[in-house]
Enzyme design. Structure first.
Site, PDB file in Angstrom:
ATOM      1  N   ASP A  29       2.620 -33.100  -9.577  1.00  0.00           N
ATOM      2  CA  ASP A  29       3.865 -32.394  -9.280  1.00  0.00           C
ATOM      3  C   ASP A  29       5.066 -33.122  -9.864  1.00  0.00           C
ATOM      4  O   ASP A  29       5.052 -34.349 -10.023  1.00  0.00           O
ATOM      5  CB  ASP A  29       4.070 -32.276  -7.761  1.00  0.00           C
ATOM      6  CG  ASP A  29       3.048 -31.362  -7.106  1.00  0.00           C
ATOM      7  OD1 ASP A  29       2.427 -30.556  -7.825  1.00  0.00           O
ATOM      8  OD2 ASP A  29       2.865 -31.475  -5.878  1.00  0.00           O
ATOM      9  N   ARG A  30       6.117 -32.376 -10.139  1.00  0.00           N
ATOM     10  CA  ARG A  30       7.339 -32.944 -10.722  1.00  0.00           C
ATOM     11  C   ARG A  30       7.832 -34.165  -9.957  1.00  0.00           C
ATOM     12  O   ARG A  30       8.148 -35.204 -10.544  1.00  0.00           O
ATOM     13  CB  ARG A  30       8.446 -31.879 -10.756  1.00  0.00           C
ATOM     14  CG  ARG A  30       9.784 -32.409 -11.284  1.00  0.00           C
ATOM     15  CD  ARG A  30      10.914 -31.432 -11.009  1.00  0.00           C
ATOM     16  NE  ARG A  30      10.799 -30.239 -11.818  1.00  0.00           N
ATOM     17  CZ  ARG A  30      11.370 -30.073 -13.018  1.00  0.00           C
ATOM     18  NH1 ARG A  30      12.066 -31.058 -13.551  1.00  0.00           N
ATOM     19  NH2 ARG A  30      11.227 -28.952 -13.673  1.00  0.00           N
TER      20      ARG A  30
END
Length: 328
Positions: A147-148
């Site tokens: 995830d970012r």
């Protein structure tokens, strides 16, 4: 070499600014270098970057053809002059990279240039190990995603065979990925297993945990062990048995111990209390244990890789130091 004639609309501009507008894929530092090397000529002569252009000036650009293309998602890597990568390991088949939180792994509708994959492409292109302009060229690809706002180890394949083999090894669970996270409260028991079913809401980009099977829900299993407890927080190591979207974040929140800094599954008041922006979650350790032939990746068998530092460990647990034995 390509030649341009300055028209009325471009007259009066500085040479370097005209170059930036005309060749948007050409990184500014590289443009300055080309000007210094006289690969950008004005009326057949080398020039300074701040010279003002006049109507009728003839510009000769001795610059690679690819920089004259219009920007697209496929050639965005060209605009990165000095790609920023934290490389843990690299050979002629794969790369292991420590992705920082906040960096998206793939280009999307919000970010095309500053992504992990684009930096990898720029790095390999500038090393002359890869070029999309070669016939049948394989494009570097990621074998796993993060995830970012989560940091940690990402595997990138440099060849088609490496991608095929690594994806199969991941599917067959012949490598172990360990995560560190900081959760609220004390886990009871301190070591155990979180089991449930995750149901994904595509609209909200969020998952929901249920204790019983439901149509569309997928099994989620996480092994965990507590490493340290301080000031109402626990440092926990996780081993994913299944690899579902937001699995760790959703399961610990469901268990009553959300990750600090998690704006989607956590508690806003607690996040403000600890001043954490972005979930305290890091894929910090990777171990390879091949049970079957790994072909060109055989040299990785039995090896372990670990990131050098995780910011939230030193911030919230300054007296804790994880063991680094067996790290290569």
């Amino acid at each position: 070499m390509k030649e341009f004639t300055i028209q009325k609309n471009d007259a009066g501009q500085r040479l370097d600014r005209w170059l930036a507008k005309t060749l948007p894929l050409l990184p500014a530092p590289l443009a300055q270098k080309y000007i210094r090397l006289k690969r950008v000529k004005v009326n057949g002569k080398g020039s300074k970057r701040d010279v003002r252009l006049n109507v009728g000036d003839q510009l000769q650009l001795y610059i690679n053809d690819e920089f004259f293309d219009r920007p697209t998602p496929e050639n965005a890597f060209l605009s990165l002059y000095q790609p920023k990568l934290n490389i843990l390991y690299e050979d002629d088949q794969i790369m292991l990279l420590d992705k920082r939180p906040g960096l998206v792994v793939h280009p999307d509708e919000h970010e095309r240039v500053n992504t992990l994959l684009t930096h990898i492409q720029a790095y390999l292109y500038q090393k002359k190990e890869w070029s999309p302009y070669k016939e049948n060229s394989f494009a570097p690809a990621l074998c796993n995603r993060i995830d970012r706002n989560t940091g940690g180890i990402v595997i990138a394949a440099k060849t088609a065979e490496a991608l095929r083999v690594m994806n199969q090894k991941i599917k067959d669970r012949e490598l172990n990925k360990y995560y560190l996270c900081v959760v609220q409260g004390r886990m009871s028991p301190p070591k155990g297993k979180l089991e449930g079913f995750l149901l994904k809401d595509e609209v909200k980009k969020q998952v929901y945990v249920t204790d019983r099977p439901q149509p569309g829900a997928k099994t989620a299993v996480t092994l965990y062990r507590t490493l340290a407890v301080e000031h109402g927080l626990s440092l926990v190591e996780c081993d994913l048995i299944t690899g579902r979207t937001h699995q760790i974040r959703a399961q610990f929140a469901h268990a009553g111990h959300p990750l600090i800094g998690d704006g989607k599954y956590g508690r806003e008041r607690e996040n403000k209390k600890y001043g954490r922006h972005g979930q305290a979650l890091y894929s910090y350790r990777l171990e390879f244990h091949f049970a079957t032939d790994a072909g060109p990746l055989a040299g990785l068998d039995g090896k372990c890789f670990q990131v050098e530092d995780v910011d939230f460990v030193s911030e919230y647990f300054p007296n804790y130091h994880w063991k680094e034995d067996e790290v290569h």
